[in-house]
Motif scaffolding. Structure first.
Motif, PDB file in Angstrom:
ATOM      1  N   ASP A   1       0.819  -1.205   0.000  1.00  0.00           N
ATOM      2  CA  ASP A   1       0.000   0.000   0.000  1.00  0.00           C
ATOM      3  C   ASP A   1       0.860   1.265   0.000  1.00  0.00           C
ATOM      4  OD1 ASP A   1      -2.018   1.732  -0.014  1.00  0.00           O
ATOM      5  OD2 ASP A   1      -2.818   1.218   1.955  1.00  0.00           O
ATOM      6  N   PHE A   2       1.287   1.631  -1.198  1.00  0.00           N
ATOM      7  CA  PHE A   2       2.090   2.843  -1.362  1.00  0.00           C
ATOM      8  C   PHE A   2       1.197   4.085  -1.457  1.00  0.00           C
ATOM      9  CE2 PHE A   2       5.239  -0.258  -2.499  1.00  0.00           C
ATOM     10  CZ  PHE A   2       6.451   0.336  -2.229  1.00  0.00           C
ATOM     11  N   SER A   3      -0.142   3.882  -1.403  1.00  0.00           N
ATOM     12  CA  SER A   3      -1.036   4.990  -1.749  1.00  0.00           C
ATOM     13  C   SER A   3      -0.935   6.169  -0.781  1.00  0.00           C
ATOM     14  CB  SER A   3      -2.480   4.491  -1.842  1.00  0.00           C
ATOM     15  OG  SER A   3      -2.858   3.920  -0.620  1.00  0.00           O
ATOM     16  N   GLN A   4      -0.820   5.876   0.515  1.00  0.00           N
ATOM     17  CA  GLN A   4      -0.771   6.968   1.490  1.00  0.00           C
ATOM     18  C   GLN A   4       0.513   7.782   1.308  1.00  0.00           C
ATOM     19  OE1 GLN A   4      -0.743   5.717   5.601  1.00  0.00           O
ATOM     20  NE2 GLN A   4      -1.304   7.753   6.345  1.00  0.00           N
ATOM     21  N   LEU A   5       1.625   7.064   1.205  1.00  0.00           N
ATOM     22  CA  LEU A   5       2.911   7.748   1.021  1.00  0.00           C
ATOM     23  C   LEU A   5       2.912   8.559  -0.272  1.00  0.00           C
ATOM     24  CD1 LEU A   5       5.857   8.295   1.742  1.00  0.00           C
ATOM     25  CD2 LEU A   5       6.461   6.092   0.698  1.00  0.00           C
ATOM     26  N   SER A   6       2.437   7.928  -1.347  1.00  0.00           N
ATOM     27  CA  SER A   6       2.420   8.601  -2.642  1.00  0.00           C
ATOM     28  C   SER A   6       1.525   9.849  -2.610  1.00  0.00           C
ATOM     29  CB  SER A   6       1.947   7.600  -3.700  1.00  0.00           C
ATOM     30  OG  SER A   6       1.518   8.258  -4.839  1.00  0.00           O
ATOM     31  N   ALA A   7       0.329   9.700  -2.031  1.00  0.00           N
ATOM     32  CA  ALA A   7      -0.608  10.836  -1.992  1.00  0.00           C
ATOM     33  C   ALA A   7      -0.051  11.977  -1.153  1.00  0.00           C
ATOM     34  CB  ALA A   7      -1.960  10.377  -1.441  1.00  0.00           C
ATOM     35  N   GLU A   8       0.569  11.639  -0.031  1.00  0.00           N
ATOM     36  CA  GLU A   8       1.130  12.673   0.855  1.00  0.00           C
ATOM     37  C   GLU A   8       2.305  13.396   0.180  1.00  0.00           C
ATOM     38  OE1 GLU A   8       1.147  13.362   4.542  1.00  0.00           O
ATOM     39  OE2 GLU A   8      -0.945  12.754   4.596  1.00  0.00           O
ATOM     40  N   VAL A   9       3.137  12.628  -0.531  1.00  0.00           N
ATOM     41  CA  VAL A   9       4.278  13.244  -1.218  1.00  0.00           C
ATOM     42  C   VAL A   9       3.781  14.121  -2.363  1.00  0.00           C
ATOM     43  CG1 VAL A   9       6.304  12.759  -2.657  1.00  0.00           C
ATOM     44  CG2 VAL A   9       5.975  11.496  -0.522  1.00  0.00           C
ATOM     45  N   GLU A  10       2.756  13.638  -3.079  1.00  0.00           N
ATOM     46  CA  GLU A  10       2.159  14.455  -4.158  1.00  0.00           C
ATOM     47  C   GLU A  10       1.639  15.776  -3.592  1.00  0.00           C
ATOM     48  OE1 GLU A  10       1.874  14.533  -7.363  1.00  0.00           O
ATOM     49  OE2 GLU A  10       2.642  12.576  -7.906  1.00  0.00           O
ATOM     50  N   ALA A  11       0.907  15.681  -2.467  1.00  0.00           N
ATOM     51  CA  ALA A  11       0.314  16.887  -1.877  1.00  0.00           C
ATOM     52  C   ALA A  11       1.411  17.852  -1.405  1.00  0.00           C
ATOM     53  CB  ALA A  11      -0.603  16.497  -0.722  1.00  0.00           C
ATOM     54  N   ALA A  12       2.437  17.289  -0.759  1.00  0.00           N
ATOM     55  CA  ALA A  12       3.515  18.134  -0.218  1.00  0.00           C
ATOM     56  C   ALA A  12       4.252  18.859  -1.350  1.00  0.00           C
ATOM     57  CB  ALA A  12       4.479  17.276   0.587  1.00  0.00           C
ATOM     58  N   THR A  13       4.502  18.153  -2.450  1.00  0.00           N
ATOM     59  CA  THR A  13       5.280  18.767  -3.535  1.00  0.00           C
ATOM     60  C   THR A  13       4.397  19.668  -4.408  1.00  0.00           C
ATOM     61  OG1 THR A  13       5.020  16.707  -4.812  1.00  0.00           O
ATOM     62  CG2 THR A  13       7.073  16.984  -3.601  1.00  0.00           C
ATOM     63  N   LYS A  14       3.111  19.328  -4.486  1.00  0.00           N
ATOM     64  CA  LYS A  14       2.188  20.176  -5.248  1.00  0.00           C
ATOM     65  C   LYS A  14       2.125  21.570  -4.626  1.00  0.00           C
ATOM     66  CE  LYS A  14      -2.517  20.329  -7.020  1.00  0.00           C
ATOM     67  NZ  LYS A  14      -3.884  20.074  -6.609  1.00  0.00           N
ATOM     68  N   SER A  15       2.156  21.598  -3.296  1.00  0.00           N
ATOM     69  CA  SER A  15       2.068  22.889  -2.601  1.00  0.00           C
ATOM     70  C   SER A  15       3.282  23.762  -2.906  1.00  0.00           C
ATOM     71  CB  SER A  15       1.940  22.670  -1.093  1.00  0.00           C
ATOM     72  OG  SER A  15       3.158  22.160  -0.573  1.00  0.00           O
ATOM     73  N   LEU A  16       4.341  23.143  -3.418  1.00  0.00           N
ATOM     74  CA  LEU A  16       5.543  23.914  -3.784  1.00  0.00           C
ATOM     75  C   LEU A  16       5.621  24.151  -5.294  1.00  0.00           C
ATOM     76  CD1 LEU A  16       8.216  22.292  -1.450  1.00  0.00           C
ATOM     77  CD2 LEU A  16       7.172  24.549  -1.242  1.00  0.00           C
ATOM     78  N   GLY A  17       4.557  23.780  -5.991  1.00  0.00           N
ATOM     79  CA  GLY A  17       4.493  24.084  -7.427  1.00  0.00           C
ATOM     80  C   GLY A  17       4.928  22.955  -8.351  1.00  0.00           C
ATOM     81  N   PHE A  18       5.201  21.763  -7.811  1.00  0.00           N
ATOM     82  CA  PHE A  18       5.570  20.646  -8.697  1.00  0.00           C
ATOM     83  C   PHE A  18       4.291  20.029  -9.258  1.00  0.00           C
ATOM     84  CE2 PHE A  18       9.103  21.100  -5.773  1.00  0.00           C
ATOM     85  CZ  PHE A  18      10.183  21.081  -6.646  1.00  0.00           C
ATOM     86  N   PRO A  19       4.208  19.862 -10.565  1.00  0.00           N
ATOM     87  CA  PRO A  19       2.958  19.350 -11.137  1.00  0.00           C
ATOM     88  C   PRO A  19       2.678  17.919 -10.695  1.00  0.00           C
ATOM     89  CG  PRO A  19       4.676  19.563 -12.827  1.00  0.00           C
ATOM     90  CD  PRO A  19       5.238  20.128 -11.560  1.00  0.00           C
ATOM     91  N   PRO A  20       1.404  17.637 -10.414  1.00  0.00           N
ATOM     92  CA  PRO A  20       1.059  16.278  -9.999  1.00  0.00           C
ATOM     93  C   PRO A  20       1.236  15.290 -11.148  1.00  0.00           C
ATOM     94  CG  PRO A  20      -0.911  17.676 -10.081  1.00  0.00           C
ATOM     95  CD  PRO A  20       0.248  18.554 -10.394  1.00  0.00           C
ATOM     96  N   GLU A  21       1.509  14.040 -10.801  1.00  0.00           N
ATOM     97  CA  GLU A  21       1.659  12.971 -11.801  1.00  0.00           C
ATOM     98  C   GLU A  21       0.290  12.670 -12.403  1.00  0.00           C
ATOM     99  OE1 GLU A  21       2.658  10.716 -14.366  1.00  0.00           O
ATOM    100  OE2 GLU A  21       4.412  11.144 -13.108  1.00  0.00           O
ATOM    101  N   GLU A  22       0.156  12.893 -13.716  1.00  0.00           N
ATOM    102  CA  GLU A  22      -1.166  12.724 -14.331  1.00  0.00           C
ATOM    103  C   GLU A  22      -1.529  11.266 -14.593  1.00  0.00           C
ATOM    104  OE1 GLU A  22      -1.188  15.264 -17.729  1.00  0.00           O
ATOM    105  OE2 GLU A  22      -1.287  17.082 -16.488  1.00  0.00           O
ATOM    106  N   ARG A  23      -0.505  10.449 -14.823  1.00  0.00           N
ATOM    107  CA  ARG A  23      -0.797   9.061 -15.186  1.00  0.00           C
ATOM    108  C   ARG A  23      -1.083   8.179 -13.975  1.00  0.00           C
ATOM    109  NH1 ARG A  23       4.406   7.959 -18.683  1.00  0.00           N
ATOM    110  NH2 ARG A  23       5.166   9.142 -16.907  1.00  0.00           N
ATOM    111  N   GLY A  24      -1.084   8.772 -12.785  1.00  0.00           N
ATOM    112  CA  GLY A  24      -1.269   7.969 -11.584  1.00  0.00           C
ATOM    113  C   GLY A  24       0.043   7.304 -11.205  1.00  0.00           C
ATOM    114  N   PHE A  25       0.077   6.726 -10.050  1.00  0.00           N
ATOM    115  CA  PHE A  25       1.322   6.156  -9.540  1.00  0.00           C
ATOM    116  C   PHE A  25       1.253   4.640  -9.575  1.00  0.00           C
ATOM    117  CE2 PHE A  25       3.682   4.651  -5.715  1.00  0.00           C
ATOM    118  CZ  PHE A  25       4.950   4.897  -6.194  1.00  0.00           C
ATOM    119  N   THR A  26       2.188   4.030 -10.273  1.00  0.00           N
ATOM    120  CA  THR A  26       2.286   2.569 -10.323  1.00  0.00           C
ATOM    121  C   THR A  26       3.608   2.178  -9.682  1.00  0.00           C
ATOM    122  OG1 THR A  26       1.164   2.643 -12.456  1.00  0.00           O
ATOM    123  CG2 THR A  26       2.168   0.547 -11.841  1.00  0.00           C
ATOM    124  N   PRO A  27       3.573   1.673  -8.450  1.00  0.00           N
ATOM    125  CA  PRO A  27       4.850   1.346  -7.809  1.00  0.00           C
ATOM    126  C   PRO A  27       5.605   0.266  -8.579  1.00  0.00           C
ATOM    127  CG  PRO A  27       3.000   0.612  -6.438  1.00  0.00           C
ATOM    128  CD  PRO A  27       2.422   1.363  -7.592  1.00  0.00           C
TER     129      PRO A  27
END
Ligand code: 2AM
Length: 181
Positions: A95-121
């Motif tokens: 279950d990488f989803s929590q880590l991935s979502a939190e990292v996406e949110a943290a980096t999005k707040s700094l202007g890094f574009p979210p991964e559009e294709r979704g995350f496939t570990p």
């Protein structure tokens, strides 16, 4: 101005890395550049070139990521994308989803574009330099033969902000910060 090429990743424990080399030798094919087993990792988020003065803010945002440790299992082999093989990967269950979502949110707040294709570990273990039909066919056949791969489980207890330096001899990775889960 070029910045520092950064990515967020989970490392594989030593005992997992030791199993990667023998597996790679089974899929070795002309045109496939195997990733050195000591460099294999799970990319959580590729940040690209980060201005040097922004790196501290990235570290601070990642330090605020809250996710619980979890179990991951290295199972299955596959290739990206469909027609010609560019990347050969080891699959990951867990279950990488929590880590991935939190990292996406943290980096999005700094202007890094979210991964559009979704995350496939996944763990990239080889890259094809210039894809050609022959290499792809041969690789897919070898991957098919290894479809029962199961390298076992490990606990993800931390993640890293890493710096990547591209050199003619391959990338050099450096840990910029470690974050416990
Ligand atoms: P991969 O494991 O999916 O191949 C460090 O460079 C890591 O960042 C690589 O292992 C790769 O993940 C990912 N990466 C490199 N360049 C990228 C790019 N342009 N876009 C997205 N991810 C990239």
């Amino acid at each position: 101005m070029t910045g520092i090429r950064c990515f967020v990743a989970v490392d594989l424990p030593e005992e997992m890395r030791e199993k990667v080399g023998p597996l790679q030798s089974k899929i070795a094919t002309e045109g496939l550049r195997l990733v050195r087993p000591d460099l294999v990792h799970v990319t959580i988020k590729f940040l690209g070139d980060v201005p040097a003065e922004k790196v501290e803010r990235v570290k601070k945002a990642l330090a605020a990521v809250r996710a619980a440790p979890f179990t991951a299992r290295l199972v299955g082999l596959g290739a990206f994308p469909g027609r010609s093989v560019r990347v050969v990967w080891l699959g990951l269950e867990g279950d990488f989803s929590q880590l991935s979502a939190e990292v996406e949110a943290a980096t999005k707040s700094l202007g890094f574009p979210p991964e559009e294709r979704g995350f496939t570990p996944h763990v990239t273990i080889g890259r094809v330099g210039r894809p050609n039909a022959g290499t792809s066919r041969e690789l897919l056949a070898k991957i098919g033969l290894q479809s029962t791969v199961d390298l076992g489980s490990f606990t993800v207890e931390e993640f890293y902000l890493k710096k990547s330096t591209l050199t003619p001899g391959g990338p050099i990775y450096e840990d910029l910060a470690e974050f416990p889960l």
